[in-house]
Design a protein around this motif. Sequence first.
Motif, PDB file in Angstrom:
ATOM      1  N   ASN A  51      12.449  -1.127   0.607  1.00  0.00           N
ATOM      2  CA  ASN A  51      11.353  -0.545  -1.000  1.00  0.00           C
ATOM      3  C   ASN A  51       9.714  -0.535  -0.193  1.00  0.00           C
ATOM      4  N   GLY A  52       9.470  -1.501   1.058  1.00  0.00           N
ATOM      5  CA  GLY A  52       7.954  -1.665   1.305  1.00  0.00           C
ATOM      6  C   GLY A  52       7.635  -3.097   0.797  1.00  0.00           C
ATOM      7  N   TYR A  53       6.399  -3.194   0.925  1.00  0.00           N
ATOM      8  CA  TYR A  53       5.635  -3.889   0.980  1.00  0.00           C
ATOM      9  C   TYR A  53       3.608  -4.430   0.509  1.00  0.00           C
ATOM     10  N   LEU A  54       3.122  -5.450  -0.114  1.00  0.00           N
ATOM     11  CA  LEU A  54       2.164  -5.154  -0.777  1.00  0.00           C
ATOM     12  C   LEU A  54       1.138  -6.518   0.161  1.00  0.00           C
ATOM     13  N   ASN A 126       8.185  -2.353  12.534  1.00  0.00           N
ATOM     14  CA  ASN A 126       8.996  -1.688  11.803  1.00  0.00           C
ATOM     15  C   ASN A 126       6.454  -1.225  11.174  1.00  0.00           C
ATOM     16  N   TRP A 127       6.055  -1.640  11.575  1.00  0.00           N
ATOM     17  CA  TRP A 127       4.715  -1.123  10.976  1.00  0.00           C
ATOM     18  C   TRP A 127       3.821  -1.572  12.079  1.00  0.00           C
ATOM     19  N   GLU A 130      -0.232   1.650  14.952  1.00  0.00           N
ATOM     20  CA  GLU A 130      -1.017   3.051  15.697  1.00  0.00           C
ATOM     21  C   GLU A 130      -0.403   3.508  13.545  1.00  0.00           C
ATOM     22  N   LYS A 131       0.199   3.248  12.868  1.00  0.00           N
ATOM     23  CA  LYS A 131       0.618   3.142  11.839  1.00  0.00           C
ATOM     24  C   LYS A 131       0.281   2.420  10.452  1.00  0.00           C
ATOM     25  N   ARG A 132      -1.160   1.553  10.961  1.00  0.00           N
ATOM     26  CA  ARG A 132      -1.635   0.994   9.881  1.00  0.00           C
ATOM     27  C   ARG A 132      -2.677   1.708   9.359  1.00  0.00           C
ATOM     28  N   VAL A 133      -2.128   1.785   7.848  1.00  0.00           N
ATOM     29  CA  VAL A 133      -3.632   3.080   7.335  1.00  0.00           C
ATOM     30  C   VAL A 133      -3.763   1.279   6.330  1.00  0.00           C
ATOM     31  N   GLY A 134      -4.874   1.793   5.999  1.00  0.00           N
ATOM     32  CA  GLY A 134      -5.593   0.643   4.978  1.00  0.00           C
ATOM     33  C   GLY A 134      -6.068   1.955   3.832  1.00  0.00           C
ATOM     34  N   MET A 135      -6.468   0.901   2.684  1.00  0.00           N
ATOM     35  CA  MET A 135      -6.285   1.617   1.660  1.00  0.00           C
ATOM     36  C   MET A 135      -7.564   1.064   0.279  1.00  0.00           C
ATOM     37  N   CYS A 136      -7.975   2.243  -0.373  1.00  0.00           N
ATOM     38  CA  CYS A 136      -9.195   1.419  -1.238  1.00  0.00           C
ATOM     39  C   CYS A 136      -9.168   2.256  -2.453  1.00  0.00           C
ATOM     40  N   PHE A 137      -9.638   1.294  -3.808  1.00  0.00           N
ATOM     41  CA  PHE A 137      -9.559   1.863  -4.901  1.00  0.00           C
ATOM     42  C   PHE A 137     -10.736   2.741  -5.001  1.00  0.00           C
ATOM     43  N   SER A 138     -10.735   3.978  -5.173  1.00  0.00           N
ATOM     44  CA  SER A 138     -11.802   4.799  -5.675  1.00  0.00           C
ATOM     45  C   SER A 138     -11.599   5.211  -6.882  1.00  0.00           C
ATOM     46  N   PHE A 139     -12.928   5.733  -7.561  1.00  0.00           N
ATOM     47  CA  PHE A 139     -13.070   6.358  -9.277  1.00  0.00           C
ATOM     48  C   PHE A 139     -12.771   8.477  -8.310  1.00  0.00           C
ATOM     49  N   VAL A 198       3.418  -0.056   4.290  1.00  0.00           N
ATOM     50  CA  VAL A 198       2.913  -1.021   4.159  1.00  0.00           C
ATOM     51  C   VAL A 198       1.719  -0.586   3.042  1.00  0.00           C
ATOM     52  N   LEU A 199       1.373  -1.212   1.693  1.00  0.00           N
ATOM     53  CA  LEU A 199       0.381  -0.783   1.218  1.00  0.00           C
ATOM     54  C   LEU A 199      -0.415  -1.778   1.372  1.00  0.00           C
ATOM     55  N   ALA A 200      -1.613  -1.236   2.280  1.00  0.00           N
ATOM     56  CA  ALA A 200      -2.996  -2.788   2.921  1.00  0.00           C
ATOM     57  C   ALA A 200      -4.269  -2.536   2.143  1.00  0.00           C
ATOM     58  N   LEU A 201      -4.072  -2.845   0.611  1.00  0.00           N
ATOM     59  CA  LEU A 201      -5.257  -3.074   0.028  1.00  0.00           C
ATOM     60  C   LEU A 201      -6.826  -3.858   0.161  1.00  0.00           C
ATOM     61  N   ARG A 202      -7.378  -3.079   0.206  1.00  0.00           N
ATOM     62  CA  ARG A 202      -8.850  -3.911   0.632  1.00  0.00           C
ATOM     63  C   ARG A 202      -8.922  -5.464  -0.118  1.00  0.00           C
ATOM     64  N   GLY A 203      -8.862  -4.439  -1.237  1.00  0.00           N
ATOM     65  CA  GLY A 203      -8.960  -5.862  -2.415  1.00  0.00           C
ATOM     66  C   GLY A 203      -7.801  -6.247  -3.281  1.00  0.00           C
ATOM     67  N   ALA A 204      -7.623  -7.048  -4.186  1.00  0.00           N
ATOM     68  CA  ALA A 204      -6.319  -7.458  -4.624  1.00  0.00           C
ATOM     69  C   ALA A 204      -5.495  -7.292  -5.665  1.00  0.00           C
TER      70      ALA A 204
END
Length: 399
Positions: A51-54, A126-127, A130-139, A198-204
Amino acid sequence: MASTTRSRSNELNLKWLVLAISAISSAGVTVSEEEGTTVQNQPAAVEWDSNGYLSFCLCMGRFGNQAAHFLGGLAMAKRINRTLILPPWNDGHLVQFEQWFKVEAVSQYHRVITASDFMEKLAPANWPPEKRVGMCFSFPGGSSPPCVMDDSDHHFWYWRAQGIKFVRTEQYYLSYNAEIADTKREWDERFPADKYPVLALRGAPAGFPMTKKNNALHEHLVWSDAIASERDRLIAEHLPAGGKFVGIHIRNAQDWVNTCNMVDTARGSSLMASPQCVGYEAGTGTVTKDMCLPSRHSIAQHTAETVSKIGANAVYVATADDPMLDDLRSALGSSVKLVALKPRPQLDLAILAQADHFIGNCVSSFSAFVRQERDANGKSSSFFNHGRSHLSPIVHEDL
């Protein structure tokens, strides 16, 4: 110039090494040099969750703010049905989640895994790097800055100390509302687990202040045996045996004075953690400067009245600033013992949660943390310069 650059590089490398050693502990029982305590890691067998990770950085503010963001992130992990990678706490250095809180208590609410177990036992296969993607909230509309996962010291060391470096970043405009069923569908469509394990988010993935419903999740934040043992030792050594004690939290440093000056520009609605006493719905209450920065007289009087009404013989003062011992002594008299230890904040929090009554600051997330733990255990709380009956537990509809 070259020597200055080399010096800065050496400083960064040394800091990274110290943080990495702290953050990536070996399996089994380890010893924290700073805390002088043992930490029991999870069992060796760990299975991958399809199901993935947060994962997210607890990089906003002091511990009270981080705790509020953690509970919001926990609710979000359950809503989108991904295992939560328990984030290390940011205490000037990284502190593994399990050093302060029990993993098994959080896992009663939702699936979790410690950050060290994930990186050691699951990430390599599994992660991979080379597959590590960071994610940021954006308007939408390009009005947000570029997504940079390590653009501050806190963010940089948070990821690097865990051995994480991102190959690219992506932006998203998605809801953090864990109370809406459609939230999972929106996140799944944007970030399917087979492509983004993996959803790797910059902030909570949580708002601040904490939502009303997430207050109830505090029951799953249970102090580790090490913290509980030290808490009990301090109580036994410094507070009268067999008596009652009132715990109070005081904020009065200049940075807090500056914060309380914002009440005038907040148009009276709410500020920081103030919804805990003025209400979470618009128009239900108004925060005042007196709630945020109560006078020395009002703090002493409220404390003395409470001591008298419950028959307490001691007051425990938690503060990073002025404990106001002379003011309190004048109001309480010599028969009431005053204790102000100024240990690390987690011990102050744990001791305040054991008090026979707690009086806090309406606007402070530190006070909010204490009040939430006390709510979960049916203990009474009140706030300086707030009109609640301060001998009855605060009741929340969501508890």
